[in-house]
Write an enzyme that holds these catalytic residues in place. Structure first.
Site, PDB file in Angstrom:
ATOM      1  N   GLY A  46      44.319  -3.237  43.243  1.00 17.89           N
ATOM      2  CA  GLY A  46      43.390  -2.340  43.921  1.00 17.89           C
ATOM      3  C   GLY A  46      42.691  -1.526  42.847  1.00 17.89           C
ATOM      4  O   GLY A  46      43.356  -0.956  41.967  1.00 17.89           O
ATOM      5  N   ARG A  88      42.154  -7.042  33.672  1.00 19.17           N
ATOM      6  CA  ARG A  88      41.432  -7.591  34.829  1.00 19.17           C
ATOM      7  C   ARG A  88      39.957  -7.204  34.677  1.00 19.17           C
ATOM      8  O   ARG A  88      39.633  -6.019  34.578  1.00 19.17           O
ATOM      9  CB  ARG A  88      42.019  -7.052  36.152  1.00 19.17           C
ATOM     10  CG  ARG A  88      43.472  -7.491  36.365  1.00 19.17           C
ATOM     11  CD  ARG A  88      43.917  -7.249  37.800  1.00 19.17           C
ATOM     12  NE  ARG A  88      43.322  -8.222  38.708  1.00 19.17           N
ATOM     13  CZ  ARG A  88      43.386  -8.117  40.038  1.00 19.17           C
ATOM     14  NH1 ARG A  88      43.988  -7.086  40.600  1.00 19.17           N
ATOM     15  NH2 ARG A  88      42.830  -9.043  40.809  1.00 19.17           N
ATOM     16  N   GLN A 195      47.067  -9.965  50.586  1.00 22.00           N
ATOM     17  CA  GLN A 195      47.137  -8.505  50.563  1.00 22.00           C
ATOM     18  C   GLN A 195      46.975  -7.903  51.962  1.00 22.00           C
ATOM     19  O   GLN A 195      47.528  -6.841  52.251  1.00 22.00           O
ATOM     20  CB  GLN A 195      46.042  -7.926  49.645  1.00 22.00           C
ATOM     21  CG  GLN A 195      46.262  -8.181  48.167  1.00 22.00           C
ATOM     22  CD  GLN A 195      45.558  -9.443  47.695  1.00 22.00           C
ATOM     23  OE1 GLN A 195      45.400 -10.396  48.454  1.00 22.00           O
ATOM     24  NE2 GLN A 195      45.144  -9.459  46.449  1.00 22.00           N
ATOM     25  N   ASP A 236      35.661  -3.440  44.212  1.00 18.64           N
ATOM     26  CA  ASP A 236      36.175  -3.370  42.840  1.00 18.64           C
ATOM     27  C   ASP A 236      35.104  -2.925  41.870  1.00 18.64           C
ATOM     28  O   ASP A 236      35.400  -2.373  40.815  1.00 18.64           O
ATOM     29  CB  ASP A 236      36.728  -4.734  42.416  1.00 18.64           C
ATOM     30  CG  ASP A 236      37.981  -5.026  43.216  1.00 18.64           C
ATOM     31  OD1 ASP A 236      37.842  -5.516  44.360  1.00 18.64           O
ATOM     32  OD2 ASP A 236      39.070  -4.708  42.728  1.00 18.64           O
ATOM     33  N   ASN A 246      34.000  -7.499  45.763  1.00 18.52           N
ATOM     34  CA  ASN A 246      35.278  -7.189  46.406  1.00 18.52           C
ATOM     35  C   ASN A 246      36.054  -8.494  46.554  1.00 18.52           C
ATOM     36  O   ASN A 246      35.584  -9.571  46.180  1.00 18.52           O
ATOM     37  CB  ASN A 246      35.047  -6.509  47.763  1.00 18.52           C
ATOM     38  CG  ASN A 246      36.323  -5.893  48.318  1.00 18.52           C
ATOM     39  OD1 ASN A 246      37.057  -5.225  47.596  1.00 18.52           O
ATOM     40  ND2 ASN A 246      36.631  -6.133  49.575  1.00 18.52           N
ATOM     41  N   LYS A 247      37.247  -8.388  47.086  1.00 12.44           N
ATOM     42  CA  LYS A 247      38.147  -9.531  47.219  1.00 12.44           C
ATOM     43  C   LYS A 247      37.435 -10.761  47.776  1.00 12.44           C
ATOM     44  O   LYS A 247      36.639 -10.654  48.708  1.00 12.44           O
ATOM     45  CB  LYS A 247      39.308  -9.131  48.125  1.00 12.44           C
ATOM     46  CG  LYS A 247      40.343 -10.191  48.393  1.00 12.44           C
ATOM     47  CD  LYS A 247      40.890 -10.856  47.149  1.00 12.44           C
ATOM     48  CE  LYS A 247      41.431  -9.888  46.121  1.00 12.44           C
ATOM     49  NZ  LYS A 247      41.692 -10.507  44.810  1.00 12.44           N
TER      50      LYS A 247
HETATM   51  O1  MRU Z   1      42.973  -8.444  43.582  1.00 16.84           O
HETATM   52  P1  MRU Z   1      43.201  -7.092  44.190  1.00 16.84           P
HETATM   53  O2  MRU Z   1      44.305  -7.047  45.188  1.00 16.84           O
HETATM   54  O3  MRU Z   1      43.337  -6.021  43.121  1.00 16.84           O
HETATM   55  O4  MRU Z   1      41.856  -6.804  44.968  1.00 16.84           O
HETATM   56  C1  MRU Z   1      41.710  -5.587  45.626  1.00 16.84           C
HETATM   57  C2  MRU Z   1      40.459  -5.474  46.387  1.00 16.84           C
HETATM   58  O5  MRU Z   1      39.644  -6.350  46.409  1.00 16.84           O
HETATM   59  C3  MRU Z   1      40.219  -4.147  47.054  1.00 16.84           C
HETATM   60  O6  MRU Z   1      39.472  -4.318  48.219  1.00 16.84           O
HETATM   61  C4  MRU Z   1      39.424  -3.247  46.098  1.00 16.84           C
HETATM   62  O7  MRU Z   1      40.096  -3.148  44.871  1.00 16.84           O
HETATM   63  C5  MRU Z   1      39.227  -1.888  46.651  1.00 16.84           C
HETATM   64  S1  MRU Z   1      40.734  -0.984  46.651  1.00 16.84           S
HETATM   65  C6  MRU Z   1      40.442   0.563  47.231  1.00 16.84           C
END
Ligand code: MRU
Length: 356
Positions: A46, A88, A195, A236, A246-247
């Site tokens: 996140g 990342r 997630q 992100d 985003n994801k």
């Molecule tokens: O790969 P992740 O689990 O780190 O991805 C997270 C996301 O895509 C969240 O939607 C994003 O980081 C926003 S968190 C407030």
């Protein structure tokens, strides 16, 4: 609610999100290599949460250094920044945290090393505390976009677990719920790492917010049956032009929302806005290991040996598909996001208000 991350007795305590929801365990990181590994392996994930981990990782690294001058510390920390920045690539919060801590250190000047170490820890703890306050403000600005009785779809986990607490996408839902609105959240499971199923469903249930888990590929069907009123997701990295990384799967949801005339909101703390980048196509997209797709959470193989796999962890939703971006400074049309860059801009003129 368990804390996502905190500082305790000279170490960074990280709630192990790989094990959730089956086991609730913390990893005690006593050096920044451990913190970097936790970010890479997604024990903490996140965007805001990994920004906080970065600030705390720098503090824990500094606290172990043998340098005898502030200048020596600053030079030695450059390698720490590089290691954390390499973990990342998509979430801009890591760079945001490095820039913030580096700027803070420069402001301290040539102070005694023990004081510098203490100040760095205090700054990292401030990064955490400010994140929670920012999320609450996002919640206040965003709750007005959620009508009484609304059915809200979210993707991945942009909740308390993805932040210092309270969440970004979940913040408007939490405020609406606290104000007594009867809302219902639909959580996409979010393959490959689930997630939504493992984290969003878990934390909303623990907070008493009604939530229904759906397979990712059910989102379109629910929209077409009139069962979703709005979408709220996190980000992100959002460019100042309003394009949203985003994801993986978020873009699909945004296209579906557009097709069905459903508002698509993005909750974005300003720490997730990249004010150096205008266009989404410039955002680096992390590719993760094929095993995340061929296996379920490393526990069960589901695909044939040798199959070719692509595993981009994020996608980019163009600004044209975004109804509004809800920040701690208010909600804005994507085309107005760039105004947040201008010091002294009259932001009130551009703030959108929900009327619910
Ligand atoms: O790969 P992740 O689990 O780190 O991805 C997270 C996301 O895509 C969240 O939607 C994003 O980081 C926003 S968190 C407030």
């Amino acid at each position: 609610m368990e804390r996502t991350i905190y500082w305790e007795d000279g170490a960074v305590m990280i709630l192990d999100q790989v094990k959730l929801p089956l086991e609730v365990e913390y990893i005690r990181c006593t050096d920044h290599h451990m913190v970097a590994r936790c970010i890479m392996e997604m024990n903490i994930r996140g965007a805001p949460a990994i920004g906080i981990a970065t600030a705390m990782g720098i503090a824990v690294a500094a606290s172990r250094m043998k340098e005898t001058s502030a200048g020596g510390m600053c030079r030695a920390l450059e390698a720490v920044y590089d290691e954390l920045l390499a973990t990342r690539p998509t979430a801009v919060n890591i760079r945001w945290a490095v820039d913030r801590v580096r700027g803070f250190l420069e402001g301290l000047g040539d102070i005694p090393v023990p004081q510098l170490k203490q100040d760095l820890v205090a700054e990292a703890v401030r990064v955490l505390e400010e994140d929670v306050a920012v999320n609450r403000a996002i919640g206040e600005h965003g709750a007005g976009f959620i009508p009484e009785g609304a059915r809200v779809l979210t993707h991945c986990n942009a909740g308390a677990l993805a932040t210092g607490g309270y969440g970004t996408a979940t913040a408007p839902m939490r405020v609406a719920h606290e104000k007594g609105k009867k809302i219902h959240v639909y959580a996409d499971e979010t393959r490959p790492l689930l997630q939504g199923a493992r984290l969003t469903a878990w934390e909303l249930m623990r907070s008493g917010i009604p939530v229904t888990l759906i397979a990712d590929n059910a989102a379109g069907a629910l929209m077409s049956m009139g069962e979703i009123d709005l979408v709220i997701v996190g980000t992100d990295r959002t460019t100042y032009g309003g394009d949203v990384a985003n994801k993986i799967g978020t873009y699909t949801v945004a296209v579906l929302a557009k097709e069905h005339g459903i508002p698509f909101y993005v909750a974005a703390p300003t720490s997730s806005i990249d004010f150096t980048m205008e266009h989404g196509e410039d955002i680096p997209i992390e590719e993760r290991s094929p095993e995340e797709v061929t296996d379920i959470m490393g526990r069960c193989r589901v695909a044939p040996d040798g199959v070719l796999v692509r595993n981009p962890a994020f996608d980019v939703t163009p600004s044209a598909l975004v109804t509004a971006i809800i920040t701690e400074k208010g909600a804005f049309r994507p085309g107005d996001l760039h105004r947040l860059r201008d010091v002294g801009a009259d932001l009130e003129r551009y703030v959108l208000r929900g009327d619910h």
